[in-house]
Design a protein around this motif. Structure first.
Motif, mmCIF file in Angstrom:
data_model
loop_
_atom_site.group_PDB
_atom_site.id
_atom_site.type_symbol
_atom_site.label_atom_id
_atom_site.label_comp_id
_atom_site.label_asym_id
_atom_site.label_seq_id
_atom_site.Cartn_x
_atom_site.Cartn_y
_atom_site.Cartn_z
ATOM 1 N N GLY A 1 10.571 44.604 6.866
ATOM 2 C CA GLY A 1 10.581 45.946 7.435
ATOM 3 C C GLY A 1 11.694 46.769 6.814
ATOM 4 N N LYS A 2 11.641 48.076 7.031
ATOM 5 C CA LYS A 2 12.714 48.952 6.543
ATOM 6 C C LYS A 2 12.890 50.116 7.500
ATOM 7 C CE LYS A 2 10.149 52.190 3.600
ATOM 8 N NZ LYS A 2 9.971 52.692 2.226
ATOM 9 N N ILE A 3 14.043 50.778 7.382
ATOM 10 C CA ILE A 3 14.253 52.019 8.110
ATOM 11 C C ILE A 3 14.534 53.139 7.099
ATOM 12 C CG2 ILE A 3 15.006 50.943 10.258
ATOM 13 C CD1 ILE A 3 17.886 51.576 9.496
ATOM 14 N N VAL A 4 13.970 54.308 7.382
ATOM 15 C CA VAL A 4 14.173 55.507 6.576
ATOM 16 C C VAL A 4 14.991 56.466 7.433
ATOM 17 C CG1 VAL A 4 13.078 57.350 5.259
ATOM 18 C CG2 VAL A 4 11.929 55.136 5.490
ATOM 19 N N VAL A 5 16.189 56.815 6.978
ATOM 20 C CA VAL A 5 17.194 57.430 7.845
ATOM 21 C C VAL A 5 17.452 58.882 7.455
ATOM 22 C CG1 VAL A 5 19.566 57.244 8.698
ATOM 23 C CG2 VAL A 5 18.269 55.166 8.127
ATOM 24 N N ALA B 1 20.510 49.081 16.304
ATOM 25 C CA ALA B 1 19.902 47.820 16.733
ATOM 26 C C ALA B 1 19.304 47.076 15.539
ATOM 27 C CB ALA B 1 18.834 48.080 17.789
ATOM 28 N N TYR B 2 18.770 47.847 14.570
ATOM 29 C CA TYR B 2 18.228 47.233 13.352
ATOM 30 C C TYR B 2 19.323 46.996 12.305
ATOM 31 C CZ TYR B 2 13.411 48.060 14.878
ATOM 32 O OH TYR B 2 12.224 48.031 15.568
ATOM 33 N N GLU B 3 20.179 47.993 12.125
ATOM 34 C CA GLU B 3 21.236 47.928 11.105
ATOM 35 C C GLU B 3 22.545 48.390 11.745
ATOM 36 O OE1 GLU B 3 21.239 46.829 8.097
ATOM 37 O OE2 GLU B 3 19.119 46.586 7.589
ATOM 38 N N PRO B 4 23.371 47.460 12.228
ATOM 39 C CA PRO B 4 24.568 47.829 12.991
ATOM 40 C C PRO B 4 25.537 48.728 12.247
ATOM 41 C CG PRO B 4 24.072 45.503 13.259
ATOM 42 C CD PRO B 4 23.149 46.007 12.200
ATOM 43 N N HIS B 5 25.575 48.697 10.920
ATOM 44 C CA HIS B 5 26.553 49.467 10.164
ATOM 45 C C HIS B 5 25.991 50.762 9.574
ATOM 46 C CE1 HIS B 5 29.458 46.182 10.447
ATOM 47 N NE2 HIS B 5 28.450 45.367 10.183
ATOM 48 N N VAL B 6 24.711 51.037 9.810
ATOM 49 C CA VAL B 6 24.074 52.252 9.284
ATOM 50 C C VAL B 6 24.153 53.351 10.340
ATOM 51 C CG1 VAL B 6 21.864 53.261 8.580
ATOM 52 C CG2 VAL B 6 22.562 51.015 7.713
ATOM 53 N N ARG B 7 24.429 54.575 9.888
ATOM 54 C CA ARG B 7 24.530 55.721 10.786
ATOM 55 C C ARG B 7 23.541 56.793 10.369
ATOM 56 N NH1 ARG B 7 26.588 52.227 12.862
ATOM 57 N NH2 ARG B 7 28.710 51.989 13.677
ATOM 58 N N GLY B 8 22.930 57.461 11.378
ATOM 59 C CA GLY B 8 21.996 58.539 11.107
ATOM 60 C C GLY B 8 21.633 59.264 12.387
ATOM 61 N N LEU B 9 20.986 60.431 12.237
ATOM 62 C CA LEU B 9 20.556 61.212 13.396
ATOM 63 C C LEU B 9 19.233 60.695 13.951
ATOM 64 C CD1 LEU B 9 21.325 64.804 12.056
ATOM 65 C CD2 LEU B 9 22.763 63.359 13.517
ATOM 66 N N ALA B 10 18.382 60.195 13.066
ATOM 67 C CA ALA B 10 17.077 59.658 13.451
ATOM 68 C C ALA B 10 16.575 58.822 12.288
ATOM 69 C CB ALA B 10 16.092 60.782 13.777
ATOM 70 N N ALA B 11 15.535 58.042 12.550
ATOM 71 C CA ALA B 11 15.003 57.182 11.483
ATOM 72 C C ALA B 11 13.569 56.812 11.801
ATOM 73 C CB ALA B 11 15.856 55.921 11.339
ATOM 74 N N LEU B 12 12.896 56.278 10.795
ATOM 75 C CA LEU B 12 11.586 55.658 10.963
ATOM 76 C C LEU B 12 11.732 54.166 10.696
ATOM 77 C CD1 LEU B 12 9.205 58.040 8.967
ATOM 78 C CD2 LEU B 12 9.703 58.065 11.411
ATOM 79 N N HIS B 13 11.089 53.355 11.512
ATOM 80 C CA HIS B 13 11.009 51.933 11.225
ATOM 81 C C HIS B 13 9.611 51.634 10.705
ATOM 82 C CE1 HIS B 13 10.371 47.571 12.385
ATOM 83 N NE2 HIS B 13 11.367 47.537 11.525
#
Length: 413
Positions: free
Chosen positions: A91-95, A129-141
């Motif tokens: 899986g991935k997140i787009v931030v 919850a998916y990436e504890p060290h990643v920061r963003g306003l919103a994302a897609l999983h």
């Protein structure tokens, strides 16, 4: 004179080998020969990418990329599982890190749903919850994205094609292509007088075939012209530069993290990829290359550089997108600037955490007006099929692409 094979494939990257494999499955008994100028398979685009199995999220609904990537991602996972090849569906997140990216994030979610991809929109707490060290306003999983070893996939495709009767020859660079006259009525619509093709390699070997498939990647436009066809575009190489997180910092990234892409470009921006080997790659940063196989800043091919600089499309790209290009060049020459791009997603990373990693070159097809060809592009000539634009996600989509090419070439026979 007798044909040496029915179908001659030029190029033993993953698309060429998938085509050979598909031909042996679709029409058993078809004599298939693959010629590759390198000493082994997957030496260029296939073996020099981040190893991501793309879900098909970004691509225009109904396009070749969208259809083949969605189908190919599922097939690639199944192929790797069946043949015991290393892979993982991570899986991935787009931030989105800026407010002006939020509309593009929502549009991307809608596009994913139109392509039949399961996506879930996340808030800031869900991102961590998916990436504890990643920061963003919103994302897609996007749960269907994964990673694999595309070199290993290419090697297995070569083995399977050989087991089914195909031949793969390495160190066999094609230098001359000629069409052979047909002494009788032609069976190829639109190609009167053509019974097949003949090629001569750098070693002087001559191979005769009923049909030719051009899967030459970085050199596909040149091979098309060698065959006497007009591709109507030129391959302009872009070097993709990567860094790798040092071992002590690799724990900052669990899986795959992407920024919101610029819709004007086919590049996805600097992203974070934990590969199948456990290493975390950062990139790519895309800059013009002075050689089609130019994997370092000092790589220079006078022929390739002249071809790029004298092509009107190259100058039109530069005029239209000079601001974007300036940012890419700055990150190419400044590790600090590259680190700043990474820190938009991963604030905890430091400049000293980055280590240079293997670069790749993207074979980007460019039209004379400066437009970047966005979709896979195929073209046909008498007894020839040319694959003229197949950069990422071609490795992901290689199995359905191979079947599509096989169908087209078998139709010509």
């Amino acid at each position: 004179m007798a044909d040496d094979c029915d179908v001659l494939v030029i190029g033993a990257g993953i698309v060429g080998l998938s085509t050979a494999y598909a031909l042996t499955r679709a029409a058993p008994g078809t004599r298939v020969l693959v010629l590759e100028k390198e000493p082994g398979p997957a030496q260029h685009q296939t073996g020099r990418n981040s190893g991501v199995i793309h879900s098909g999220l970004y691509y225009r609904p109904g396009s070749f990329k969208a259809r083949f990537a969605v189908q190919g991602a599922a097939e690639m996972v199944g192929f790797c599982a069946e043949h015991g090849l290393p892979h993982a569906v991570t899986g991935k997140i787009v931030v989105a890190t800026e407010r002006d990216e939020l509309p593009r994030l929502h549009a991307l979610a809608q596009r994913g749903r139109e392509n039949g991809i399961p996506v879930r929109e996340l808030g800031p707490a869900q991102i961590t919850a998916y990436e504890p060290h990643v920061r963003g306003l919103a994302a897609l999983h996007v749960p269907t994205t994964g990673v694999c070893d595309f070199r290993a996939v290419a090697r297995r495709l070569a083995e399977l094609a050989r087991d089914a009767g195909a031949e793969v020859r390495y160190d066999a660079e094609v230098r001359v292509i000629a069409r052979r006259p047909d002494p009788g009525p032609s069976r190829t619509p639109g190609a009167p007088g053509t019974s097949g093709v003949a090629v001569r390699t750098a070693a002087g070997d001559v191979v005769r075939a009923r049909a030719l498939v051009n899967c030459a990647g970085l050199h596909s436009d040149r091979v098309a012209r060698l065959a006497g066809d007009r591709p109507g575009l030129r391959i302009v190489p872009f070097r993709g530069e990567y860094y790798e997180l040092a071992p002590h910092a690799a724990g900052l990234v669990r899986g795959l993290v992407y920024p919101i892409p610029d819709p004007a470009f086919p590049f996805l921006g600097v992203h974070l990829t934990r590969g199948i080997d456990g290493a975390v790659h950062l990139g790519p940063n895309a800059v013009p290359a002075l050689a089609r196989e130019g994997y370092s800043r000092t790589s220079l091919s006078p022929r390739d550089a002249a071809a790029a600089f004298t092509y009107p499309g190259s100058w039109r790209i530069a005029r239209r997108h000079w601001r974007y290009g300036a940012g890419e060049l700055r990150r190419s020459f400044s590790r600090r600037a590259f680190t700043a791009a990474v820190r938009r997603l991963l604030p905890a990373v430091e400049e000293e955490d980055l280590r240079p990693a293997q670069a790749g070159v993207r074979a980007q097809a460019v039209l004379p007006d400066g437009s970047l060809v966005d979709d896979f592009r195929f073209a046909a000539g008498p007894r020839t099929i040319h694959v003229l634009n197949a950069p990422s996600p071609a490795a992901t989509a290689s199995l359905p692409i191979g079947r599509e090419i096989a169908r087209r070439v078998l139709d010509t026979l």
